[in-house]
Write a protein that holds these residues in place. Sequence first.
Motif, short mmCIF file in Angstrom:
data_model
loop_
_atom_site.label_atom_id
_atom_site.label_comp_id
_atom_site.label_asym_id
_atom_site.label_seq_id
_atom_site.Cartn_x
_atom_site.Cartn_y
_atom_site.Cartn_z
N LEU A 49 0.82 -1.21 0.00
CA LEU A 49 0.00 0.00 0.00
C LEU A 49 0.86 1.26 0.00
O LEU A 49 0.55 2.23 -0.71
N LYS A 50 1.91 1.26 0.79
CA LYS A 50 2.79 2.43 0.86
C LYS A 50 3.40 2.72 -0.49
O LYS A 50 3.47 3.87 -0.92
N THR A 51 3.82 1.68 -1.19
CA THR A 51 4.41 1.85 -2.52
C THR A 51 3.35 2.30 -3.53
O THR A 51 3.57 3.22 -4.31
N GLU A 52 2.21 1.64 -3.50
CA GLU A 52 1.15 1.93 -4.47
C GLU A 52 0.57 3.33 -4.27
O GLU A 52 0.37 4.07 -5.23
N LEU A 53 0.30 3.69 -3.04
CA LEU A 53 -0.36 4.96 -2.76
C LEU A 53 0.62 6.13 -2.76
O LEU A 53 0.20 7.28 -2.79
N LYS A 54 1.91 5.79 -2.71
CA LYS A 54 2.96 6.82 -2.63
C LYS A 54 2.69 7.78 -1.48
O LYS A 54 2.98 8.97 -1.54
N ASP A 55 2.06 7.25 -0.45
CA ASP A 55 1.67 8.05 0.71
C ASP A 55 1.70 7.15 1.95
O ASP A 55 0.77 6.39 2.18
N SER A 56 2.78 7.24 2.67
CA SER A 56 2.96 6.39 3.85
C SER A 56 1.84 6.59 4.88
O SER A 56 1.39 5.64 5.50
N LYS A 57 1.39 7.83 5.03
CA LYS A 57 0.35 8.12 6.02
C LYS A 57 -0.97 7.44 5.67
O LYS A 57 -1.66 6.91 6.54
N LYS A 58 -1.32 7.43 4.40
CA LYS A 58 -2.56 6.78 3.98
C LYS A 58 -2.46 5.26 4.16
O LYS A 58 -3.39 4.62 4.63
N ALA A 59 -1.31 4.70 3.83
CA ALA A 59 -1.09 3.26 4.05
C ALA A 59 -1.15 2.94 5.53
O ALA A 59 -1.77 1.95 5.94
N ASP A 60 -0.52 3.79 6.36
CA ASP A 60 -0.57 3.60 7.81
C ASP A 60 -2.01 3.60 8.30
O ASP A 60 -2.40 2.78 9.14
N LYS A 61 -2.80 4.53 7.78
CA LYS A 61 -4.19 4.66 8.23
C LYS A 61 -5.01 3.41 7.89
O LYS A 61 -5.81 2.95 8.71
N ILE A 62 -4.81 2.87 6.71
CA ILE A 62 -5.56 1.66 6.32
C ILE A 62 -5.19 0.50 7.25
O ILE A 62 -6.06 -0.22 7.73
N ILE A 63 -3.90 0.34 7.53
CA ILE A 63 -3.47 -0.73 8.43
C ILE A 63 -3.98 -0.48 9.84
O ILE A 63 -4.46 -1.41 10.51
N LYS A 64 -3.91 0.76 10.30
CA LYS A 64 -4.45 1.08 11.63
C LYS A 64 -5.95 0.77 11.70
O LYS A 64 -6.44 0.27 12.71
N ASN A 65 -6.66 1.07 10.62
CA ASN A 65 -8.09 0.76 10.60
C ASN A 65 -8.33 -0.74 10.72
O ASN A 65 -9.23 -1.18 11.43
N MET A 66 -7.51 -1.53 10.01
CA MET A 66 -7.62 -2.99 10.12
C MET A 66 -7.39 -3.44 11.56
O MET A 66 -8.12 -4.27 12.09
N ILE A 67 -6.35 -2.89 12.15
CA ILE A 67 -6.00 -3.28 13.52
C ILE A 67 -7.10 -2.88 14.49
O ILE A 67 -7.53 -3.69 15.33
N LYS A 68 -7.58 -1.65 14.39
CA LYS A 68 -8.62 -1.18 15.30
C LYS A 68 -9.86 -2.05 15.22
O LYS A 68 -10.41 -2.46 16.25
N VAL A 69 -10.31 -2.33 14.02
CA VAL A 69 -11.52 -3.13 13.86
C VAL A 69 -11.30 -4.55 14.38
O VAL A 69 -12.13 -5.10 15.10
N THR A 70 -10.15 -5.14 14.04
CA THR A 70 -9.85 -6.50 14.47
C THR A 70 -9.81 -6.60 15.99
O THR A 70 -10.41 -7.50 16.59
N VAL A 71 -9.11 -5.67 16.62
CA VAL A 71 -8.98 -5.70 18.08
C VAL A 71 -10.33 -5.42 18.75
O VAL A 71 -10.68 -6.07 19.75
N LYS A 72 -11.10 -4.50 18.21
CA LYS A 72 -12.41 -4.21 18.79
C LYS A 72 -13.33 -5.43 18.71
O LYS A 72 -14.06 -5.74 19.66
N ILE A 73 -13.30 -6.14 17.59
CA ILE A 73 -14.13 -7.35 17.47
C ILE A 73 -13.66 -8.40 18.48
O ILE A 73 -14.48 -9.04 19.15
N GLY A 74 -12.35 -8.54 18.61
CA GLY A 74 -11.82 -9.48 19.60
C GLY A 74 -12.23 -9.10 21.02
O GLY A 74 -12.59 -9.96 21.82
N LEU A 75 -12.22 -7.83 21.30
CA LEU A 75 -12.63 -7.33 22.61
C LEU A 75 -14.11 -7.59 22.86
O LEU A 75 -14.50 -8.04 23.95
#
Length: 188
Positions: A49-75
Amino acid sequence: MADGGRFSSKQIGLKIQKKVIGKFANRSMAKQFIDDEFGALLDTIHLILKTELKDSKKADKIIKNMIKVTVKIGLLYKNSQFNTEELALGMGLRSKLRKTALTVISFYEVDFTYDRGFLIKAVGDVGESLHKLVERHLTAKSHGRINSVIEAFSDGPLLDKVFLSDGPYHSHLEQLSQAFHKIVDSEW
């Protein structure tokens, strides 16, 4: 307040945990909540994503969103917040995720089997099931996070760049396949 106006410390505690997770989720924190296989998968996806989007922050945000949703469901699951219907939806979601992971593995292992339309539909089905599962538990903002992840994984041109043999990210397909293999073998 919960349950028709009655005070519930459990519900308040759960709400606070979800808020804290939402504020502090990142890849290094994910390693505390998410196993090594899923962490390796996230790292590979982030690199693409970082390479494709040429935007590290946007790639970070997508991964953070995955993590947040995954952890919240686990919780939510850990705290027995899902009713019988939602547990059944969760089992269906798990089955769809497994099928999608096996599809990715198959696309890697068997030449010329990649089917963009099939994969986009599978990702969309996962997203739809995910929304239904968390409908009464998570905020509209969390549903937006789910949408951002599903949009990223439903991007046909990006999928082509990963799965077509001449695609610029095809070299990462082996890592993705190996991570999915480990997840499927250990989780299901």
